[in-house]
Design a protein around this motif. Structure first.
Motif, PDB file in Angstrom:
ATOM      1  N   ALA A  33       0.834  -1.204   0.000  1.00 37.60           N
ATOM      2  CA  ALA A  33       0.000   0.000   0.000  1.00 37.60           C
ATOM      3  C   ALA A  33       0.869   1.255   0.000  1.00 37.60           C
ATOM      4  O   ALA A  33       1.967   1.268   0.565  1.00 37.60           O
ATOM      5  CB  ALA A  33      -0.910   0.011   1.222  1.00 37.60           C
ATOM      6  N   TYR A  34       0.336   2.290  -0.603  1.00 39.00           N
ATOM      7  CA  TYR A  34       1.004   3.589  -0.565  1.00 39.00           C
ATOM      8  C   TYR A  34       1.082   4.061   0.887  1.00 39.00           C
ATOM      9  O   TYR A  34       0.118   3.932   1.641  1.00 39.00           O
ATOM     10  CB  TYR A  34       0.236   4.601  -1.420  1.00 39.00           C
ATOM     11  CG  TYR A  34       0.793   5.996  -1.300  1.00 39.00           C
ATOM     12  CD1 TYR A  34       2.033   6.315  -1.849  1.00 39.00           C
ATOM     13  CD2 TYR A  34       0.106   6.982  -0.593  1.00 39.00           C
ATOM     14  CE1 TYR A  34       2.568   7.578  -1.721  1.00 39.00           C
ATOM     15  CE2 TYR A  34       0.626   8.255  -0.455  1.00 39.00           C
ATOM     16  CZ  TYR A  34       1.861   8.545  -1.020  1.00 39.00           C
ATOM     17  OH  TYR A  34       2.392   9.792  -0.870  1.00 39.00           O
ATOM     18  N   ASP A  35       2.250   4.577   1.275  1.00 33.92           N
ATOM     19  CA  ASP A  35       2.452   5.140   2.614  1.00 33.92           C
ATOM     20  C   ASP A  35       2.531   4.075   3.712  1.00 33.92           C
ATOM     21  O   ASP A  35       2.547   4.370   4.891  1.00 33.92           O
ATOM     22  CB  ASP A  35       1.322   6.150   2.941  1.00 33.92           C
ATOM     23  CG  ASP A  35       1.757   7.174   3.976  1.00 33.92           C
ATOM     24  OD1 ASP A  35       2.971   7.428   4.062  1.00 33.92           O
ATOM     25  OD2 ASP A  35       0.892   7.690   4.694  1.00 33.92           O
TER      26      ASP A  35
ATOM     27  N   LEU B 239       6.826   5.396  -0.660  1.00 34.19           N
ATOM     28  CA  LEU B 239       6.637   6.702  -1.298  1.00 34.19           C
ATOM     29  C   LEU B 239       5.936   6.607  -2.639  1.00 34.19           C
ATOM     30  O   LEU B 239       5.360   7.560  -3.127  1.00 34.19           O
ATOM     31  CB  LEU B 239       8.001   7.342  -1.574  1.00 34.19           C
ATOM     32  CG  LEU B 239       8.704   8.093  -0.456  1.00 34.19           C
ATOM     33  CD1 LEU B 239       9.966   8.710  -1.016  1.00 34.19           C
ATOM     34  CD2 LEU B 239       7.801   9.166   0.112  1.00 34.19           C
ATOM     35  N   ASP B 240       6.080   5.464  -3.269  1.00 31.78           N
ATOM     36  CA  ASP B 240       5.571   5.301  -4.631  1.00 31.78           C
ATOM     37  C   ASP B 240       5.428   3.798  -4.832  1.00 31.78           C
ATOM     38  O   ASP B 240       6.341   3.051  -4.488  1.00 31.78           O
ATOM     39  CB  ASP B 240       6.609   5.883  -5.615  1.00 31.78           C
ATOM     40  CG  ASP B 240       6.083   5.961  -7.048  1.00 31.78           C
ATOM     41  OD1 ASP B 240       5.079   5.302  -7.365  1.00 31.78           O
ATOM     42  OD2 ASP B 240       6.704   6.677  -7.856  1.00 31.78           O
ATOM     43  N   VAL B 241       4.284   3.354  -5.332  1.00 33.81           N
ATOM     44  CA  VAL B 241       4.125   1.908  -5.478  1.00 33.81           C
ATOM     45  C   VAL B 241       3.394   1.562  -6.773  1.00 33.81           C
ATOM     46  O   VAL B 241       2.413   2.198  -7.142  1.00 33.81           O
ATOM     47  CB  VAL B 241       3.389   1.309  -4.249  1.00 33.81           C
ATOM     48  CG1 VAL B 241       2.036   1.962  -4.035  1.00 33.81           C
ATOM     49  CG2 VAL B 241       3.244  -0.194  -4.371  1.00 33.81           C
ATOM     50  N   SER B 242       3.949   0.557  -7.467  1.00 33.67           N
ATOM     51  CA  SER B 242       3.267  -0.020  -8.625  1.00 33.67           C
ATOM     52  C   SER B 242       2.956  -1.464  -8.292  1.00 33.67           C
ATOM     53  O   SER B 242       3.254  -1.921  -7.200  1.00 33.67           O
ATOM     54  CB  SER B 242       4.168   0.033  -9.851  1.00 33.67           C
ATOM     55  OG  SER B 242       4.611   1.333 -10.052  1.00 33.67           O
TER      56      SER B 242
ATOM     57  N   GLU C 159      -2.849   0.903 -11.087  1.00 38.62           N
ATOM     58  CA  GLU C 159      -1.543   0.340 -11.435  1.00 38.62           C
ATOM     59  C   GLU C 159      -0.450   0.927 -10.564  1.00 38.62           C
ATOM     60  O   GLU C 159       0.538   0.278 -10.263  1.00 38.62           O
ATOM     61  CB  GLU C 159      -1.207   0.655 -12.906  1.00 38.62           C
ATOM     62  CG  GLU C 159      -2.106  -0.018 -13.911  1.00 38.62           C
ATOM     63  CD  GLU C 159      -1.851  -1.519 -13.957  1.00 38.62           C
ATOM     64  OE1 GLU C 159      -0.694  -1.936 -13.783  1.00 38.62           O
ATOM     65  OE2 GLU C 159      -2.834  -2.281 -14.148  1.00 38.62           O
ATOM     66  N   ARG C 160      -0.591   2.184 -10.200  1.00 34.78           N
ATOM     67  CA  ARG C 160       0.491   2.854  -9.481  1.00 34.78           C
ATOM     68  C   ARG C 160      -0.074   3.982  -8.630  1.00 34.78           C
ATOM     69  O   ARG C 160      -1.050   4.626  -9.008  1.00 34.78           O
ATOM     70  CB  ARG C 160       1.477   3.429 -10.508  1.00 34.78           C
ATOM     71  CG  ARG C 160       2.605   4.209  -9.880  1.00 34.78           C
ATOM     72  CD  ARG C 160       3.545   4.763 -10.944  1.00 34.78           C
ATOM     73  NE  ARG C 160       4.522   5.621 -10.280  1.00 34.78           N
ATOM     74  CZ  ARG C 160       5.327   6.474 -10.915  1.00 34.78           C
ATOM     75  NH1 ARG C 160       5.277   6.591 -12.228  1.00 34.78           N
ATOM     76  NH2 ARG C 160       6.180   7.196 -10.235  1.00 34.78           N
ATOM     77  N   ILE C 161       0.565   4.212  -7.475  1.00 34.02           N
ATOM     78  CA  ILE C 161       0.167   5.326  -6.605  1.00 34.02           C
ATOM     79  C   ILE C 161       1.411   6.098  -6.221  1.00 34.02           C
ATOM     80  O   ILE C 161       2.356   5.548  -5.661  1.00 34.02           O
ATOM     81  CB  ILE C 161      -0.527   4.830  -5.315  1.00 34.02           C
ATOM     82  CG1 ILE C 161      -1.709   3.931  -5.674  1.00 34.02           C
ATOM     83  CG2 ILE C 161      -0.984   6.006  -4.461  1.00 34.02           C
ATOM     84  CD1 ILE C 161      -1.907   2.818  -4.696  1.00 34.02           C
TER      85      ILE C 161
ATOM     86  N   MET D   2      -3.752   2.953   0.116  1.00 29.36           N
ATOM     87  CA  MET D   2      -4.343   2.448  -1.126  1.00 29.36           C
ATOM     88  C   MET D   2      -3.335   1.525  -1.829  1.00 29.36           C
ATOM     89  O   MET D   2      -2.137   1.725  -1.729  1.00 29.36           O
ATOM     90  CB  MET D   2      -4.682   3.651  -1.994  1.00 29.36           C
ATOM     91  CG  MET D   2      -5.590   3.348  -3.141  1.00 29.36           C
ATOM     92  SD  MET D   2      -5.852   4.882  -4.059  1.00 29.36           S
ATOM     93  CE  MET D   2      -7.230   5.571  -3.208  1.00 29.36           C
ATOM     94  N   LYS D   3      -3.853   0.514  -2.540  1.00 33.49           N
ATOM     95  CA  LYS D   3      -2.962  -0.456  -3.170  1.00 33.49           C
ATOM     96  C   LYS D   3      -3.219  -0.597  -4.665  1.00 33.49           C
ATOM     97  O   LYS D   3      -4.372  -0.499  -5.097  1.00 33.49           O
ATOM     98  CB  LYS D   3      -3.190  -1.843  -2.555  1.00 33.49           C
ATOM     99  CG  LYS D   3      -2.764  -1.946  -1.124  1.00 33.49           C
ATOM    100  CD  LYS D   3      -3.118  -3.323  -0.588  1.00 33.49           C
ATOM    101  CE  LYS D   3      -2.711  -3.417   0.870  1.00 33.49           C
ATOM    102  NZ  LYS D   3      -3.142  -4.696   1.447  1.00 33.49           N
TER     103      LYS D   3
END
Ligand code: ADP
Ligand code: MG
Lengths: 465, 587
Positions: free
Chosen positions: A30-32, A50-53, B8-10, B59-60
């Motif tokens: 998850a983001y954060d 910090l950044d997720v794909s 797809e990306r955050i 969020m994922k």
């Protein structure tokens, strides 16, 4: 049961760049989200996403990455960064990421709070309006602090900002009320001796057992500084809005905080705006500063006093500049006043308290307060202008009026601004000193003060009456 | 069917999602399991780049995204007045009631209250032909404010049914048959995409100044109704107080106050004080004509970007009802920074200081929406939108991009000055660096108070300009060494500054100064000049003039109510001056 619940540790770090880790082949991140980075010798360091794909995550690490290699393990916790909160935090000393430093066990609580906090709904805010008497004339008289305000000290290294902050923490009261402030103190990258100074000060006055200290010192990991002030504000918010306490938060030094933010930004190769700082510095600082305030229907309050040193004494530097755009004023310490032996070396002219108007006047301080303050500003500005002139034309070149203002400025600095570190002046004393100084000027010159106040408070009439 | 996609990306507020088919740019989307609000800002095939209006923590990738099929719109109708909204028009009052004092994510709040009933009074009858912009009825929204219910811009046809009574905004108040024979339900509310200017019939020349009750603005650097003004200044120089002053005292029918990326406490200040203050013209509470958009500095940056568009759309809607509307945007710099933030995340190529190349176009686009227009509708109706934007230049340096671009699109420029602010000369509007392109417009209007208004203004300004040059010299040789004529100029300039330009926003009388009093005050000072100038020429020393009691009295008379004290002061001035003249045997 998913893999992560089984405590899966990824060993897929592809790159370490400064405080950043790039992790591949991750799933369901998850983001954060908080991560624990585990070094080969078993040490754990906190980080967050910090950044997720879908199969890749960028992580900022709050500890040292210097000794790490690609073999570190990365454990995703499934949580955002939280701290336990309870009244047992009071009287304790923690590290910049909330590890106990006082030899006592970690606090336990069922109640946890996200360190990013929530945003106070603007419609639910109560306008701060209770005058805090700090006992310091330059503040109380001309830049009054009110409960729930955020008022920073802009300083330079070597100036007595710590003394001033400690004096405020020691002396701050609401006249006529017995409520004391509890103090949340957060250090970001300051020296041991500075932190020790505050601890001793709090101890001496008995404030230590109503304070929480959260310390990231000069030799602690710089990136940890990103979470330290947020932890402090989370603690403060809890004490204020859950436990109805009045909290004074001191954050020092915000410049070190901003530098930590900058190093992340540089590592991410973001486009800088000024002096290498990222464009979001303003919004980022706001998420810390704006947590101060008062809420309608709640008893407690968070009053915030960040301290920052201006690199090169430059007030246009991004950190003081953006801070001033967010906070409700600023108190400015200046080297030339310090060198002339003035304590606090506060230049009142560029200093400001935006919330002063709601906190002063009849029923709060005294009805002449606003006018007197205005007149002092005007007279001191005239005086400093005359002082500039003296350098060019000499005192003989001044008109009589200019000479009078010059003398006013000198006396103003020596008698009004200057005071003892342990001198605690009431607001009446402060205003009386002001009147004493203003009475040097011809009465017609006091045009910022209402006539009826002149008649009531001017020493000339007071003596007569 | 709603188009679906998958995250797809955050990356902070930027979310990338892959859709089944290519979605539409500008569409509003629901992002993730929490259904957070977002907007599609760029497309790359089926991949959509979404700016999310709420915090994306937790969020994922893999979570769903739904395209709502509509762009970001404003709801327009009764219920706006006195309300306070975030940048995407969620009522913060309602939010507070629902979830407590801290803002929560994923909360759905209809902008206009769906339960409240309003009394609708029809103004058209069955069988009447109507077009977009026509007023079909009115709602007395506040005691002061009459909300005129409009046919939405692109609709037209014949009223089949219309009935007065108590309705919620979403209930049909009647039906309309379009020319194509389709029956459309009429409601008190309609929606409009915030990024699209609302149409009007024709632009009108600007002919009336917006009277703000602030002397330095009205007399020296006026803004016209339908014009645009900018007020740049470093922190603490007085942007916000000036905008609040204008919101309080300007002779506009409606005020839209946008707190864009600024302080929460300033919004609390407006919310607290506006209901206490009364409009000097109508006697009604100021909050009754004010709509607040508050997307403060620690709220999501993306919603901050939207807040300005929302505010301007609300303004246009009231303009279309035939009102004069003034929009305060505090601060446009924070809006531009929000744009920069998003642009950076999209990895666009930056122009100056990281701002995107389209910055100037966006600024122009906002100020273009100011204007005085003939509205849509069969009947001729005129309304205006005046836009006043604060600019917060980094380091107080006016050469930065937001300030320089803004300069090109506005007609009045109120340059705030740090030095003035330091000495508590407020409003700290620098009279040498500010300008107004609406002087001609204003002069016609002011003639009813003073036929020679232009000359009066110009003479006063000239003295201020001369004084600043003389001060340059004085800085080198000292004031004492100047000839008395020049020292008189300095004295008069000081009197203009203290007695006219300085206006304390917190003084119970002087916070608002009506036009008549403005003219009389300035004339008093200029008359004093004309009265003493001959004395100086005849050798009476400047010290004696300065020592006249009336000098400091003139500088204070602004604090007295009404204009009589000014007339009294004029008599006193004549007496003192002639007695001084008498002393020296000068006529
Ligand atoms: N017209 C005014 N009258 C009195 N004080 C003013 C006036 N304008 C500004 N100020 C003072 O200056 C301070 C800063 O003004 P503000 O409008 O908040 O600045 P900015 O928005 O430019 O940062 C206010 O808190 C107030 O003390
Ligand atoms: Mg402001």
């Amino acid at each position: 049961m998913s893999l992560r619940e089984a405590g899966l540790v990824y060993k897929t770090v592809r790159e370490i760049r400064g405080p950043l880790l790039f992790v591949e082949k991750v799933r369901d991140v998850a983001y954060d989200e908080v991560v624990r980075v585990i070094t080969p010798d078993g040490e754990e360091v906190l980080g967050s996403v910090l950044d997720v794909s879908r199969d890749y995550a960028l992580i900022q690490v709050y500890g040292e990455t210097g000794g790490m290699d690609l073999n570190v393990g990365v454990h995703f916790t499934g949580e955002t960064l939280k701290i336990p909160v309870s009244d047992e935090l009071i009287g304790r000393i923690f590290s910049g990421s909330m590890k106990p430093l006082d030899g006592m066990p970690p606090p336990i609580s069922t109640d946890e709070r996200d360190i990013h906090g929530g945003v106070i709904n603007p419609a639910a805010r109560a306008v701060p309006s209770e005058f805090i008497q700090t006992g310091v004339s330059a503040i109380d008289g001309m830049n009054s602090l009110v409960r729930g305000q955020k008022l920073p000290i802009f300083s330079e290294s070597g100036l007595p900002h710590n003394q001033l902050a400690a004096q405020i923490a020691r002396q701050a009261t609401i006249p006529g009320r017995e409520e004391e402030f509890a103090i949340v103190f957060a250090a970001m990258g300051i020296k041991h001796e500075e932190a020790e100074f505050f601890r001793r000060e709090f101890e001496k006055t008995g404030a230590l057992n109503r304070s929480v200290m959260i310390l990231n010192l000069a030799d602690d990991p710089p990136i940890e500084r990103l979470i330290t002030p947020r932890i402090a504000q989370t603690v403060a918010e809890y004490l204020a809005f859950d436990l109805d306490m009045h909290i004074l938060v001191i954050l020092t030094d915000m410049t070190n905080y901003a530098e930590a933010l900058r190093s992340i930004s540089i590592a991410r190769e973001e486009i800088p705006t000024r002096k290498g700082y990222p464009g979001y510095l303003y919004s980022d600082l706001a998420t810390i500063y704006e947590r101060a305030g008062k809420i309608k229907g709640k008893k407690g309050s968070v009053t915030l006093m960040p301290i920052l040193t201006m690199p090169g004494g430059d007030i246009t530097h991004p950190v003081p500049d953006l801070t001033g755009y967010i906070t409700e004023g600023q108190l400015i310490l200046q080297r030339d006043l310090f060198l002339r032996g003035i304590y606090p070396p506060m230049n009142v002219l560029p200093s400001l308290s935006r919330l002063m108007k709601d906190g002063i006047g009849e029923g709060r301080t005294r009805k002449d307060h606003a006018d007197v303050s205005n007149q002092l500003y005007m007279a001191y500005a005239e005086g400093t202008r005359a002082r500039g002139l003296v350098r060019i034309v000499g005192v003989v070149g001044l008109s009589e009026r200019e000479r009078r203002y010059l003398e006013f400025a000198d006396r103003f600095e020596r008698e009004f601004v200057n005071q003892g570190i342990y001198e605690n002046r009431t607001i009446e004393q402060t205003l009386d000193i002001a009147w004493d100084l203003l009475s040097m000027l011809p009465e017609e010159e006091l045009i910022r003060i209402r006539r009826e106040y002149i008649k009531e408070f001017h020493p000339k009439y007071r003596r007569a009456g | 069917m709603a188009l679906k996609g998958v995250i797809e990306r955050i990356n902070g507020s930027l979310v990338v999602a892959r859709f089944e088919e290519e979605p539409r740019i500008g569409d509003l989307v629901e992002v993730g399991k929490l259904g957070l609000m977002g907007e599609i800002v760029r497309l790359s095939g089926r991949n959509a780049f979404i700016q999310c209006y709420e915090v994306t923590s937790g969020m994922k990738p893999g979570e769903p995204v739904i395209d709502t099929g509509t762009p970001l719109v404003a709801e327009l109708g009764p219920g706006l007045m006195g309300n306070i909204f975030d940048g995407v028009e969620r009522s913060e009052l309602e939010m507070w009631r629902m979830v407590g004092p801290f803002i929560k994510r994923g909360v759905r709040i209809a902008p206009l209250n769906r339960d409240k009933k309003w009394y609708f009074e029809p103004k058209v009858e069955k069988g009447e032909k109507v077009v977009g912009g026509d007023i079909i009825g009115v709602v007395q929204e506040t005691e002061y404010f009459q909300h005129r219910i409009l046919i939405p811009p692109h609709l037209k046809g014949e009223i089949v049914e219309i009935e007065g009574g108590e309705y919620t905004v979403n209930e049909p108040i009647g039906t309309l048959k379009t020319d194509e024979g389709e029956e459309v339900e009429l409601k008190m509310m309609h929606t409009w995409p915030v990024r699209m200017p609302r149409p009007y019939k024709e632009r009108l020349p600007l002919t009336i100044p917006l009277i703000t009750g602030q002397r330095v603005i009205d007399t020296f650097f006026p803004v016209a109704k339908g014009g645009a003004a900018a007020i740049p200044g470093g922190f603490g120089t007085g942007k916000t107080v000036t905008l609040q002053q204008i919101s309080k005292w300007a002779d506009a029918d409606v005020i839209i106050y946008i707190g864009c990326g600024e302080r929460g406490n300033e919004m609390a200040d407006v919310v607290t004080h506006f209901p206490e203050l009364t409009d000097p013209r109508t006697g009604r509470k100021l909050i009754e004509r004010t709509v607040i958009v508050a997307n403060v500095s620690n709220m999501p940056v993306s919603a901050r970007e939207a807040s300005i568009y929302l505010g301007v759309t609300l303004a246009e809607y009231f303009r279309d009802q035939g009102y004069d509307v003034a929009v305060m945007a505090d601060s446009t710099s924070r809006w531009a920074e929000a744009m920069r933030d998003l642009s950076g995340r999209l990895e666009e190529i930056p122009a100056e200081r990281g701002f995107p190349a389209y910055l100037a176009d966006r600024i122009a686009g906002i100020y273009e929406r100011a204007g005085r227009v003939v509205t849509l509708g069969s009947e001729r109706r005129v309304g205006s939108v005046t836009i006043i934007g604060a600019v917060s230049p980094p380091g107080g340096d006016f050469s930065e991009p937001v300030t320089t671009h803004t300069l090109r699109f506005i007609g009045a420029f109120w340059a705030l000055d740090t030095e003035l602010a330091f000495r508590r000369h407020f409003p700290a509007i620098n009279w040498l660096r500010s300008f107004s392109r609406y002087i001609e417009v204003a002069s016609v209007w002011w003639e009813k108070y003073e036929p020679r208004w232009m000359q009066l203004r110009a003479r006063a300004l000239k003295i201020l300009e001369d004084a600043s040059e003389i001060e340059e010299t004085a800085r080198i040789i000292g004031e004492k060494a100047l000839p008395d004529e020049q020292r008189l100029t300095l004295l008069i300039a000081e009197m203009i500054r203290e007695g006219f330009l300085i206006q304390n926003a917190f003084h119970e009388v002087d916070r608002y100064c009506d036009p008549e009093k403005q003219v009389k005050l300035l004339k008093l000072i200029m008359d004093f000049h004309d009265a003493v100038e001959p004395l100086i020429r005849r050798g009476i020393p400047i010290e004696r003039i300065r020592a006249l009691k009336v000098v400091s009295e003139i500088m204070r008379v602004k604090e007295e109510k009404g204009v009589e004290p000014i007339e009294e002061m004029r008599k006193r001035m004549r007496r003192e001056v002639s007695s001084l003249a008498g002393e020296y045997g000068v006529e």
